[in-house]
Motif scaffolding. Structure first.
Motif, PDB file in Angstrom:
ATOM      1  N   GLY A  20       0.832  -1.194   0.000  1.00  0.00           N
ATOM      2  CA  GLY A  20       0.000   0.000   0.000  1.00  0.00           C
ATOM      3  C   GLY A  20       0.863   1.237   0.000  1.00  0.00           C
ATOM      4  O   GLY A  20       1.862   1.318   0.733  1.00  0.00           O
ATOM      5  N   ILE A  21       0.504   2.220  -0.812  1.00  0.00           N
ATOM      6  CA  ILE A  21       1.305   3.440  -0.961  1.00  0.00           C
ATOM      7  C   ILE A  21       0.452   4.638  -0.557  1.00  0.00           C
ATOM      8  O   ILE A  21      -0.694   4.774  -0.989  1.00  0.00           O
ATOM      9  N   ALA A  22       1.046   5.507   0.275  1.00  0.00           N
ATOM     10  CA  ALA A  22       0.392   6.770   0.633  1.00  0.00           C
ATOM     11  C   ALA A  22       1.436   7.870   0.589  1.00  0.00           C
ATOM     12  O   ALA A  22       2.521   7.729   1.158  1.00  0.00           O
ATOM     13  N   SER A  23       1.137   8.951  -0.103  1.00  0.00           N
ATOM     14  CA  SER A  23       2.070  10.071  -0.241  1.00  0.00           C
ATOM     15  C   SER A  23       1.367  11.368   0.121  1.00  0.00           C
ATOM     16  O   SER A  23       0.141  11.476   0.014  1.00  0.00           O
ATOM     17  N   SER A  24       2.166  12.348   0.551  1.00  0.00           N
ATOM     18  CA  SER A  24       1.592  13.642   0.911  1.00  0.00           C
ATOM     19  C   SER A  24       2.634  14.737   0.705  1.00  0.00           C
ATOM     20  O   SER A  24       3.817  14.546   0.983  1.00  0.00           O
ATOM     21  N   VAL A  25       2.160  15.874   0.220  1.00  0.00           N
ATOM     22  CA  VAL A  25       3.007  17.066   0.113  1.00  0.00           C
ATOM     23  C   VAL A  25       2.627  18.075   1.186  1.00  0.00           C
ATOM     24  O   VAL A  25       3.197  19.171   1.246  1.00  0.00           O
ATOM     25  N   ASP A  26       1.668  17.717   2.021  1.00  0.00           N
ATOM     26  CA  ASP A  26       1.192  18.605   3.084  1.00  0.00           C
ATOM     27  C   ASP A  26       1.944  18.261   4.366  1.00  0.00           C
ATOM     28  O   ASP A  26       1.777  17.189   4.936  1.00  0.00           O
ATOM     29  N   SER A  27       2.781  19.174   4.844  1.00  0.00           N
ATOM     30  CA  SER A  27       3.581  18.918   6.041  1.00  0.00           C
ATOM     31  C   SER A  27       2.751  18.911   7.316  1.00  0.00           C
ATOM     32  O   SER A  27       3.235  18.487   8.371  1.00  0.00           O
ATOM     33  N   SER A  28       1.501  19.372   7.241  1.00  0.00           N
ATOM     34  CA  SER A  28       0.652  19.407   8.431  1.00  0.00           C
ATOM     35  C   SER A  28      -0.093  18.082   8.653  1.00  0.00           C
ATOM     36  O   SER A  28      -0.815  17.944   9.632  1.00  0.00           O
ATOM     37  N   ILE A  29       0.083  17.131   7.731  1.00  0.00           N
ATOM     38  CA  ILE A  29      -0.616  15.854   7.880  1.00  0.00           C
ATOM     39  C   ILE A  29      -0.105  15.124   9.113  1.00  0.00           C
ATOM     40  O   ILE A  29       1.081  15.217   9.466  1.00  0.00           O
ATOM     41  N   LEU A  30      -0.962  14.425   9.788  1.00  0.00           N
ATOM     42  CA  LEU A  30      -0.555  13.643  10.953  1.00  0.00           C
ATOM     43  C   LEU A  30       0.143  12.368  10.482  1.00  0.00           C
ATOM     44  O   LEU A  30      -0.307  11.710   9.540  1.00  0.00           O
ATOM     45  N   MET A  31       1.243  12.027  11.161  1.00  0.00           N
ATOM     46  CA  MET A  31       1.998  10.846  10.725  1.00  0.00           C
ATOM     47  C   MET A  31       1.161   9.572  10.871  1.00  0.00           C
ATOM     48  O   MET A  31       1.271   8.653  10.059  1.00  0.00           O
ATOM     49  N   ASP A  32       0.309   9.528  11.895  1.00  0.00           N
ATOM     50  CA  ASP A  32      -0.553   8.353  12.057  1.00  0.00           C
ATOM     51  C   ASP A  32      -1.509   8.217  10.881  1.00  0.00           C
ATOM     52  O   ASP A  32      -1.827   7.104  10.452  1.00  0.00           O
ATOM     53  N   ASP A  33      -1.991   9.360  10.362  1.00  0.00           N
ATOM     54  CA  ASP A  33      -2.893   9.318   9.206  1.00  0.00           C
ATOM     55  C   ASP A  33      -2.184   8.769   7.980  1.00  0.00           C
ATOM     56  O   ASP A  33      -2.764   7.991   7.204  1.00  0.00           O
ATOM     57  N   LEU A  34      -0.922   9.159   7.795  1.00  0.00           N
ATOM     58  CA  LEU A  34      -0.186   8.701   6.620  1.00  0.00           C
ATOM     59  C   LEU A  34       0.056   7.189   6.690  1.00  0.00           C
ATOM     60  O   LEU A  34      -0.104   6.470   5.697  1.00  0.00           O
TER      61      LEU A  34
END
Length: 819
Positions: free
Chosen positions: A503-517
């Motif tokens: 499973g792959i999850a990526s984000s460019v938003d630094s405010s995302i919670l690490m648990d969410d990622l």
């Protein structure tokens, strides 16, 4: 002879002043603490008054309720209907007045209609109590003061005919007040406003209400007269009041007589605390005397101290901070001044400080070494040596901070091996651990130096890396990982062919919670597993909606169980040779009030491992017993009903007690209940499942394996299980006429199963030709549309007499029931 040097007068004065201040402060605190204890005792007495009154009131209420409840059990001939009940109370009222202090009695039916009363006056508040009893189905008790304070108890009574009757009785408070008086040793009085129309009730507006004796009334009136006029009612209610009258000290506690009603009637407790108050005052005088004596003695003792002792203590105080600064060598080079008379406690303290410095130095060295070891244990996996989940969280925080500064993209890849549990179950955990070590090395070999690999738990690994916003390295890396596991992994002399789901999850938003990622990558990994495994999936909103939909569906299933929206459709099973009805397979149906029919394939997979699945399983078993009972009432006996149970049901410790209770309740032969299992159910936890099956088999239940031949474990576990019936999957039955391979599979399965002493059920029989082929293969039981579509339970009992002729089923179902 040594010359004695006294302390300077200025220093001595400061010490003396400090001692006086300290003594005065301690005395104040002592006296204040004593006052607080005295106050707490009074508050405790107040709480005891409240509890005793509530306890005795509830005991009297319970006693009255118990007597009337016993009427239902021991005077059953008077509990047939409300008229018989009214007749009983009319003739027993004199007894109730004499022995139970009942003043009046009212009897209502469930429409609030008064059916019997001994009172000549109409009281509106009784109807309110009766209505509350009917709404809550529980008894209600209130204390009201009109002309006289009485306890009003209203309770529901269920007659033998099922009719709800509400009984309301009023009793005097005399017995309750007498009991409270005996238990608290307090004098009591009921207070209330003389004019009930007064809205703002003050303490001076309260008067004594009956019941009360003449002597008590006179004493209570003196107490009320002596109360200060400015004393607020709220203070009396919150903390009571201490009153001095004729050299006696009384504690007055005021409690609402019924806090559940908005009335202004109170119960006053008057305790004579003269002796305890006198003891309290004497104790404080003694404290002050002792304090003065102690101050004098301590001032005298100061003059006996020498400056040398103080200097030695100051030297130790100056050196001890060196230990806190870890300057152990400097601490040991210091030489202490010893006592010039004899060895004293200060010298022992000096020696202990030296030993302490040595121990602290050794301890610091051990702590530094252990800290490094603990950090390694806390942050790294002991099996693979990879960073663990704690390190993952730590690194994600750092990467999110870097991501914010450099405007890059953070990617998390969740890697899980397909069917890893089979390795542990087949070869043991030692082999499984070696497999994970080799698998971790293979994953590491596919990564770049900048990529970070973590062991998340069990056979789950996480890969984390940063890249530029527009780069798409994750799919390439995921493909590389999947391809790397096409080659087997060698453990000792064993080769294991496995695959992985990513499973792959990526984000460019630094405010995302690490648990969410991490959670998003986990959801994407499970999407890969659901799609068959050996592939990767990228997280998207559809996956998030699927999770939300699962939660919503779980809630809807829970509500559907409560509202009774589930039912069974029963598909007949017949003996192929004779056409005789053998039994039914119970297929669950959900009729949603808004969305209509919800197919089982839509909701069962989503709740399969939840508590709701257990509830549905127990519901289905109970429903099967009920259906068999109704069939008996129609004169149709000895049929079987097959009910499918999930894997979690066999792991639930409540399953065996539940089925024992069902057998006892319905007085049913357990052999009429056929418990259906799938191969997935069996392999979920083979040891516990087999143990549960053996116990159910001993009770008399029979077992069938559904969809036989579609899994990889059927033959491996078949010989271990106490199975009675094997169901051939419809996919093989439907292809018999056109596919020789399917024909051979069905023929071989029937022969093999019959040699093992089991029966065979062919599912999905849809044509006459299939029926004839199965008859030629000597298959015992058939099930499918050719015989009948599933029949809703509501139609079954009306349809059976039409379909059965001497126990033989009409081979063609023309009613076109909905599946």
């Amino acid at each position: 002879m040594r010359k004695f040097v006294s302390l300077p007068t200025k220093i001595m004065g400061i010490l003396m002043a400090f001692l006086l201040i300290a003594s005065a402060s301690l005395t104040y605190l002592w006296v204040n603490k004593n006052n607080q204890d005295f106050y707490v005792q009074q508050q405790t007495l107040r709480e005891q008054d409240k509890k005793q009154f509530e306890l005795i009131r509830d005991l009297l209420r319970t006693r009255v309720e118990s007597w009337f409840e016993s009427f239902v059990h021991f005077q059953a001939n008077y509990a047939d209907n409300i008229d018989a009940t009214a007749f009983f109370f009319e003739h027993e009222f004199d007894y109730l007045q004499l022995n139970w202090q009942i003043n009046d009695l009212w009897l209502f039916d469930n429409t609030l209609k008064l059916r019997f009363t001994t009172s000549t006056t109409e009281k509106n508040y009784i109807l309110n109590d009766i209505e509350q009893v009917i709404n809550t189905q529980t008894s209600v008790s209130h204390i009201r003061c009109v002309q006289e304070c009485q306890q009003q108890i209203s309770m529901p009574i269920l007659s033998n005919s099922g009719e709800l009757v509400v009984l309301s009785v009023s009793s005097s408070l005399m017995e309750a007040l007498a009991a409270v008086n005996r238990s608290t040793f307090a004098k009591l009085a009921v207070l209330g406003p003389e004019n009930t129309s007064i809205k703002a009730v003050e303490l001076q507006n309260l008067v004594i209400k009956p019941p009360i004796s003449f002597a008590n009334r006179k004493f209570m009136q003196e107490i009320l007269t002596a109360l200060p006029k400015e004393l607020p009612l709220s203070k009396m209610l919150d903390s009571g009041y201490r009153l001095t009258l004729d050299k006696n000290v009384y504690l007055l506690n005021l409690l609402p007589i019924d806090p559940h009603l908005e009335n202004s009637v109170y119960l006053m407790f008057i305790h004579d605390i003269s002796e305890s108050s006198l003891a309290h005052n004497q104790y404080q005088e003694q404290v002050l005397s002792i304090s003065i004596i102690v101050v004098v003695l301590c001032v005298f003792a100061l003059f006996l101290l020498t400056w040398r002792i103080r200097r030695r203590l100051l030297l130790i105080a100056e050196q001890l901070p060196l230990l806190a600064q870890k300057k152990y060598q400097e601490f040991r080079t210091h030489k202490y001044v010893k006592s010039w008379l004899f060895s004293d406690e200060i010298e022992l303290l000096q020696n202990s400080a030296s030993l302490l410095s040595e121990e602290l130095e050794s301890l610091d060295q051990k702590i530094e070494q252990n800290t490094r070891e603990l950090e390694n244990i806390a942050m790294y996996d002991r099996l693979t040596g990879l960073p663990n989940r704690n390190m993952l969280n730590h690194q994600l925080k750092k990467l999110l901070a870097i991501m914010k500064r450099e405007a890059s993209k953070l990617t998390v890849m969740f890697v899980d091996f397909d069917k890893f549990r089979k390795i542990n179950d087949t070869h043991g955990h030692d082999v499984g651990d070696k497999f994970l070590v080799n698998a971790a090395l293979r994953i590491r070999g596919c990564l770049r130096d900048s990529d970070m690999l973590f062991r998340f738990g069990a056979d789950e690994f996480v890969v984390v890396f940063l890249e530029k916003k527009h780069n798409e390295g994750a799919p390439f890396l995921a493909t590389k990982l999947i391809e790397s596991f096409r080659e087997p992994i060698a453990v000792d002399e064993l080769l294991f062919y496995t695959s992985s789901s990513i499973g792959i999850a990526s984000s460019v938003d630094s405010s995302i919670l690490m648990d969410d990622l991490v959670r998003q990558s986990d959801m994407a990994m499970y999407a890969s597993k659901d799609a068959g495994g050996n592939k990767y999936s990228t997280f998207n909103d559809i996956m998030q909606k699927a999770v939300i939909r699962k939660v919503e569906l779980e809630n809807e299933v829970r509500e559907a169980l409560e509202r009774g929206e589930f039912s069974f459709a029963l598909q007949p099973q017949v003996e192929i040779a004779t056409g005789k009805l053998f039994g039914f397979e119970a297929l669950i149906r959900w009729n949603h009030p808004e969305r209509g029919f919800v197919p089982p394939d839509e909701f069962i997979p989503l709740i399969e491992n939840t508590e709701n699945m257990l509830k549905i399983g127990y519901w289905g078993l109970n429903k099967a017993f009920e259906i068999l009972q109704k069939l008996d009432e129609l004169g149709i006996f000895d049929l079987k009903i097959a009910v499918n149970l999930s894997a979690s049901q066999f792991l639930d410790p409540d399953l065996l007690p539940f089925l024992r209770e069902q057998i006892k309740t319905f007085n049913r032969n357990p052999a009429q209940i056929e418990v259906e299992l799938t191969e997935r159910t069996v392999v979920a936890d083979i040891e516990q499942t087999l143990d549960t099956m053996q116990q159910l088999k001993a009770m008399g239940f029979i077992f069938s394996i559904d969809d036989f031949g579609t899994g990889y474990s059927s033959l491996a576990y078949l010989k271990q299980m106490p199975v009675d019936i094997i169901k051939i999957d419809r996919s093989f039955v439907s292809g018999m006429s056109d596919n020789s391979a399917d024909m051979q599979i069905v023929s071989s399965t029937i022969a093999m199963v019959q040699k093992l002493g089991m029966q065979v059920v062919a599912e999905g029989v849809e044509t006459c030709a299939q029926m004839k082929l199965l008859q030629g293969l000597r298959c015992e039981i058939g099930q499918g549309y050719f015989i009948s579509r599933p029949i809703p339970e509501g139609d079954l009992y009306q349809l059976l007499p039409e379909k059965l002729q001497f126990g033989v089923w009409d081979k063609l179902d023309k009613l076109n029931h909905v599946t």
